[in-house]
Design a protein around this motif. Structure first.
Motif, short mmCIF file in Angstrom:
data_model
loop_
_atom_site.label_atom_id
_atom_site.label_comp_id
_atom_site.label_asym_id
_atom_site.label_seq_id
_atom_site.Cartn_x
_atom_site.Cartn_y
_atom_site.Cartn_z
N UNK A 509 0.81 -1.21 0.00
CA UNK A 509 0.00 0.00 0.00
C UNK A 509 0.85 1.26 0.00
N UNK A 510 2.01 1.21 0.62
CA UNK A 510 2.92 2.34 0.62
C UNK A 510 3.89 2.21 -0.54
N UNK A 511 4.36 3.33 -1.01
CA UNK A 511 5.29 3.33 -2.13
C UNK A 511 6.69 2.98 -1.65
N UNK A 512 7.14 1.79 -1.97
CA UNK A 512 8.49 1.38 -1.60
C UNK A 512 9.24 0.93 -2.85
N UNK A 513 10.54 1.14 -2.83
CA UNK A 513 11.35 0.83 -4.01
C UNK A 513 11.35 -0.67 -4.28
N UNK A 514 11.37 -1.03 -5.54
CA UNK A 514 11.50 -2.43 -5.91
C UNK A 514 12.95 -2.86 -5.76
N UNK A 515 13.17 -4.16 -5.71
CA UNK A 515 14.53 -4.70 -5.63
C UNK A 515 15.04 -4.98 -7.04
N UNK A 516 16.31 -4.78 -7.26
CA UNK A 516 16.87 -4.97 -8.59
C UNK A 516 18.06 -5.92 -8.57
N UNK A 517 18.19 -6.67 -9.67
CA UNK A 517 19.36 -7.53 -9.85
C UNK A 517 20.54 -6.66 -10.26
N UNK A 518 20.27 -5.72 -11.15
CA UNK A 518 21.28 -4.77 -11.61
C UNK A 518 20.54 -3.57 -12.16
#
Length: 675
Positions: A509-518
């Motif tokens: 529901x809150x805006x949180x950064x996605x996780x990235x491989x690179x």
């Protein structure tokens, strides 16, 4: 003679034709239809001049009939007036000597909602300027029921209450409460030396105090307000009122009982800005309203915001007369919204971080519920709600620890906390045998000369050979995991990480950064593949996602969608089939050994059977010998895995490594268990 006869015949024919086409006299029904049509079109002038009885116009002038109706329609938001009446029988005969009564049904929309009432309307037959017709009797009760000439009509707002936010156990997070409005009574505030004391305690200038005291309305015995303080400032209030002439009044205000510990989650309300007011035009906001400005106060604004009621009333002219309600639209309070957050666990984690810059999250591995969501250091939401000064805002914005920065919403290189995930990917595809040991010697390693100057380093070259998965996790051996990732291959490893949610938006529901491989989602070299296997390179993870990635280890293969509202459906699968039950059990055993035999000894407690993985991510600027290090610990109680905690602390390079973070997690859980 013949011509005279023809002329007389022509005149007679004209008379006959005229007599045959003479209009029938209007009936009261006909006139009422015309009157109603004018009424519904708000043509009050024609109604007054052409359709009212002589007695009505003699009693009520145009101010009463035309001006008053037009003003009330504007003031009360009256529109869509519909008037109908019960039609007479088809064979009804009217006697001009008798009144013609009709029951009319009046309905309209008002600012307070729809209003409908019935009235008897009487038509009278009158001779006016040698013409006879039917006319309507009228009085002010045709405007509003019960209205007369002496009564006044008013409209008032019934204030609604803003909804509240509570934790999973009903503990208050953002509620309607009261604070302290600090002020001075001039005739008692006589010691001039106390002015600077008050200014310092309140964070204002002595010039501001003088300005308040010199207002034109101020009298010696009056209370002169200076500043509003929250209930959390009771100690400050007590210090202030010890000074003669300083006192307070209770003031309604929003309260945030957990203050800084939950500030980045709760956010705060503040006075609506001109830009917001323009954007929300037509939504019922006024320039004096408070509105959610950050966090859940902003995200849940539509649900938290109450809907004010409206009351239209009538009051007689006599002093002390009780107003009579004509119509009322009740106020609708905002919702009470329960979070999945455990506020006590949240505060325990926040306090354990001791103001160090970092983030932590706790999730329920069986449901995906978010039990804690911490950003440290933080700020006082009440200070912003009451209106932070530009000087104070700049002080916070320029603080090197960045208390206004929401760290749980950002993403960071996870370091060695990724290693259990790397192992899980390899085990599931059959490339990593947890019992098979690798012979690794030396502090650094490279596959071959094609790697040039790049080498994988490890912190514990003393790790005994052969190194299997258990030892690799206990000693956090980078070389072991780099070799396992190389054996998997770039695309296979990317596919495995993708299955764990890397590269996609986190459903939250809150805006949180996605996780990235690179940065581009690819792994362009074997060196980058090696770095990524132990959470370095260009890999970044969000702290909520990091905690969620350990759920399959605890529950046997499933990662759930993280939730924050208690009303949301829980245990909703985000990723399934990530680990077999057998492989999950192997990793649980290994993670317990990491704490018991490894380098998270601060969490090796006799009372709590912690299992988990530490991690250190080095952020080294180009050309620097030593970099800034972020420390991690992801852990759970292996005897009672009610929650998984992931914590990151920035800048631990001088604190003895990630064991420093493990101590914080252990302190938080111990404190929470003892509450």
């Amino acid at each position: 003679m013949k011509r005279r006869w023809l002329s007389a015949l022509f005149v007679l024919s004209i008379i006959l034709v005229t007599g045959c086409t003479k209009e029938e006299p209007a009936t009261p029904d006909d006139r009422l239809q015309e009157y109603v049509a004018l009424w519904q079109n708000n043509d009050f002038t024609k109604m007054y001049n052409e359709y009212l009885t002589g007695g009505t116009t003699a009693t009520f002038n145009t101010d009463h009939f035309i001006d008053r109706q037009e003003k009330l329609q504007k003031d009360l938001g009256i529109e869509n007036i519909i008037v109908t009446y019960d039609p007479p029988a088809a064979d009804k005969e009217w006697n001009t000597e008798e009144p013609a009564p009709f029951t009319v049904h009046i309905s309209m929309d008002t600012a307070a909602g729809p209003l409908a009432f019935d009235k008897e309307l009487v038509m009278l037959h009158e001779l006016r300027e040698e013409e006879e017709n039917w006319y309507a009797e009228w009085d002010p009760s045709f405007i509003l029921p019960g209205l007369g000439t002496k009564e006044t009509v008013g409209i008032s707002t019934i204030l609604s209450k803003r909804g509240e936010i509570v934790d999973r156990n009903g503990l208050p997070i953002a509620i309607n409460g009261a604070g302290y409005e600090i002020g001075l009574v001039p005739e008692r505030f006589t010691d001039s030396s106390n002015k600077q004391v008050v200014a310092d305690l309140l964070g204002v200038s002595t010039d501001y105090i003088d300005k308040q005291l010199n207002q034109s309305w101020v009298k010696p015995s009056y209370f002169v307000p200076l500043k509003v303080l929250s209930n959390t400032k009771k100690d400050l209030v007590d210090r202030l009122i010890e000074l003669p002439g300083v006192t307070y009044q209770k003031s309604e205000m929003r309260e945030y009982p957990f203050g800084e510990a939950l500030a980045h989650v709760s956010g705060y309300v503040g006075k609506i800005t001109a830009e917001q007011l323009e954007k929300l035009e037509g939504k019922g906001y006024t320039e004096t309203d408070l509105i959610g400005r950050q966090g859940l106060e902003r995200v849940l604004e539509e649900r938290l915001r109450g809907q004010d009621g409206i009351r239209i009333y009538m009051k007689e002219a006599e002093a002390g007369a009780t107003p009579i309600t004509i119509i009322e639209q009740p106020a609708k309070d905002g919702e009470i919204i329960s979070l999945t957050i455990d506020a006590k666990l949240q505060k325990a984690l926040f306090d354990s971080m001791k103001g160090e810059p970092g983030a932590s999250a706790a999730v329920d591995p069986q449901t995906g519920e978010t039990l804690a969501l911490v950003s440290s250091p933080s700020f006082d939401p009440t200070e912003f709600m009451l209106g932070v000064s530009s000087a104070r805002y700049n002080e916070l914005a320029e603080d090197p620890l960045k208390p206004l920065f929401n760290r749980y919403a950002a993403s960071y290189a996870p370091g060695s906390t990724l290693k259990p995930i790397t192992a899980a990917i390899g085990m599931e595809i059959g490339k990593l045998n947890p019992e098979e040991g690798l012979n690794i010697t030396g502090r650094t390693w490279q596959k071959d000369a094609s790697w040039g100057n790049y080498r994988v380093s490890r912190l514990h070259p003393e790790a005994p050979n052969p190194i299997n998965l258990n030892n690799a996790l206990i000693y956090s051996d980078n070389i072991y995991f780099a070799q396992q990732a190389l054996a998997m291959g770039r695309q296979t490893f990317i596919d495995g990480l993708t299955r764990y949610g890397f590269g996609e938006d986190i459903p939250f529901i809150l805006n949180i950064a996605s996780s990235q491989i690179s940065n581009d989602g690819k792994i362009s070299s074997e060196g980058q593949l090696a770095d990524t296997s132990f959470g370095q390179g260009q890999m970044l993870t969000n702290i909520v996602h990091l905690a969620a990635m350990y759920e399959p280890i605890v529950n046997g293969g499933t990662m759930y969608k993280p939730t924050l509202l208690l009303e949301d459906k829980h245990s909703e699968v985000w990723k399934d089939g990530l680990l077999s039950k057998e492989n999950a059990q192997i990793l649980r055993t290994n993670l317990r050994d990491v704490v018991v035999k490894g380098y998270a000894q601060s969490a090796n407690l006799p009372t709590i059977a912690f299992a988990g993985k530490t991690g250190t991510a080095e952020l080294k600027a180009a050309g620097a010998d030593r970099g800034h290090e972020n420390g991690f610990f992801v852990a759970y109680d292996s005897d009672d895995p009610a929650y998984i905690i992931a914590m990151m602390i920035e800048g631990i390079e001088d604190e003895g490594g990630s064991n420093y973070v493990a101590a914080m997690v252990a302190d938080a859980v111990t404190l929470h268990r003892g509450q």
